[in-house]
Design an enzyme around this catalytic site. Structure first.
Site, short mmCIF file in Angstrom:
data_model
loop_
_atom_site.label_atom_id
_atom_site.label_comp_id
_atom_site.label_asym_id
_atom_site.label_seq_id
_atom_site.Cartn_x
_atom_site.Cartn_y
_atom_site.Cartn_z
N THR A 54 -10.24 1.31 5.49
CA THR A 54 -9.78 -0.01 5.72
C THR A 54 -7.88 -0.12 6.49
OG1 THR A 54 -8.46 -0.23 3.77
CG2 THR A 54 -11.17 -1.46 4.54
N ALA A 55 -7.78 1.85 6.31
CA ALA A 55 -6.05 1.67 6.14
C ALA A 55 -6.43 2.84 8.30
CB ALA A 55 -5.48 2.78 5.78
N TYR A 56 -5.82 3.70 8.02
CA TYR A 56 -5.39 3.68 9.20
C TYR A 56 -7.26 4.04 10.23
CZ TYR A 56 -2.85 6.91 13.20
OH TYR A 56 -2.17 7.06 14.23
N ALA A 57 -7.90 4.90 10.00
CA ALA A 57 -9.50 5.12 10.00
C ALA A 57 -9.60 3.36 10.64
CB ALA A 57 -10.00 5.33 8.84
N GLU A 109 -6.22 9.33 3.92
CA GLU A 109 -6.37 9.83 5.04
C GLU A 109 -6.02 11.08 4.79
OE1 GLU A 109 -4.04 7.89 6.09
OE2 GLU A 109 -5.48 6.54 5.95
N ARG A 149 2.45 6.13 -3.17
CA ARG A 149 3.62 6.65 -4.01
C ARG A 149 2.96 7.30 -5.20
NH1 ARG A 149 8.99 4.48 -5.44
NH2 ARG A 149 10.30 6.13 -5.86
N ASP A 195 -4.83 12.20 20.99
CA ASP A 195 -4.29 12.00 20.35
C ASP A 195 -3.91 12.23 19.43
OD1 ASP A 195 -3.00 10.66 22.86
OD2 ASP A 195 -3.04 8.77 21.88
N ASP A 215 1.00 -1.33 0.25
CA ASP A 215 -0.25 0.11 0.02
C ASP A 215 0.59 1.94 0.10
OD1 ASP A 215 -2.43 -1.83 -0.14
OD2 ASP A 215 -2.71 -1.97 1.95
N SER A 249 -8.02 1.16 12.20
CA SER A 249 -7.23 0.18 12.69
C SER A 249 -7.48 1.37 14.24
CB SER A 249 -5.41 0.53 12.91
OG SER A 249 -5.32 0.17 11.37
#
Length: 315
Positions: free
Chosen positions: A206-209, A166, A96, A195, A91, A211
């Site tokens: 499905t990425a940082y959000a 994001e 990139r 934080d 990913d 988690s």
């Protein structure tokens, strides 16, 4: 240089994860397949990639007689004139490549050679068939929404950026909490210490959000997701808003300075008392699709979700 196939000039930009021998070997396979099809190939390289490119262009590699390869460097013109951007990696490499594809208004196709590779269209074991579909132009293109990000201080724009997955608003010092006020469409929603705050697209759900506790949103649904991270408040739950909403996060004057990370790649400074405004991006990222498999199947496969016991509806 563009190669000519059936009277048509075609060229593809290859973006590969640097430094991995297996990807170098896969890149050579790509070059030879496109050579046989009469399709020109550009290879993206920067200084950190120099050793990889030397390995890829040695006599038994890309510089075989008749093979049309052009080395290009990162920049707004790297992908201009290409049919699509082909990504070999995970990913991070895809994100990139998405920058280059967006600038050139061409689609991007990901072949996963990483771990999960949720953004990739297919896996390494299906490389040959994927390339055959590209050669035959048996693919469709869909658009994925992006985010435009603006930072203001006293109504003056001091920085701007964009993201596919994001925009992550975070505490710069990592000490204490970041005091913020969340606003949606010009109205305050909640003030809290945290934080950070994530604003995500459906693609980024499905990425940082994910988690951080956000929901998975099907890519066909256009929406903006707001996910507070470790918030110290009773009401600091994930929100899903209209794709036309204006999301604003104000940092409280006298609180900590922050940073805004766009896809974890581009960093914007966020002074205390500044305001981040995030809206639907003006320019989407175009996505190559090779099949019409349901998103649920992709999610189950990528996350290795248990589905034992499912019977399904009888026809």
């Amino acid at each position: 240089m563009n190669a000519v196939t059936n009277g048509e000039s075609r060229e593809i930009l290859l973006v590969a994860h640097p430094g991995r021998r297996d990807i170098t070997e896969t890149a050579k396979r790509v070059g030879k397949i496109f050579e046989r099809a009469g399709i020109g190939l550009r290879v993206l390289v920067d200084e950190a990639d120099s050793s990889r490119i030397e390995a890829m262009t040695e006599p038994e590699g890309f510089s075989a007689p008749g093979l049309d390869v052009t080395v290009v460097h990162p920049g707004p013109d790297a992908a201009v004139g290409c049919e699509l951007v082909l990504v070999l990696g995970g990913d991070g490499t895809f994100l990139r490549a998405a920058e280059l594809a967006q600038e050139a208004s061409i689609p991007v196709l990901g072949i996963n050679l990483g771990r999960i590779g949720f953004l990739a269209e297919t896996e390494a074991e299906h490389l040959d068939e994927a390339l055959a579909q590209v050669v035959r132009k048996e693919y469709r293109v869909e658009s994925r929404m992006t985010l435009d990000v603006v930072i203001r201080v006293d109504d003056e724009i001091i920085d701007r950026g964009w993201a596919l997955n994001e925009a992550s608003i975070e505490n710069r010092s990592r000490l204490g909490v970041l005091e913020v006020v969340l606003e949606v469409d010009g109205r305050p929603v909640s003030a809290f210490g945290c934080d950070g705050v994530l604003v995500s697209t459906p693609t980024g759900s499905t990425a940082y959000a994910f988690s951080a506790g956000g929901p998975v949103v099907w890519p066909e649904l256009e929406a903006l997701l707001v996910v507070p991270s470790n918030a110290h408040a009773l009401f600091a739950r994930p929100l899903v808003t209209s794709p036309n909403s204006i999301i604003a996060v104000e940092t409280v004057a006298g609180s900590h300075d922050g940073l805004v990370f766009c896809d974890g790649r581009r960093t914007l400074e966020l002074p205390a008392g500044a305001r981040v405004e995030i809206v639907r991006g003006a320019t989407p990222v175009k996505w190559v699709r090779l099949d019409s498999a349901p998103f649920a199947d992709r999610m189950v496969r990528k996350f290795e979700l248990p589905v034992t016991g499912w019977r399904g509806r009888k026809p």
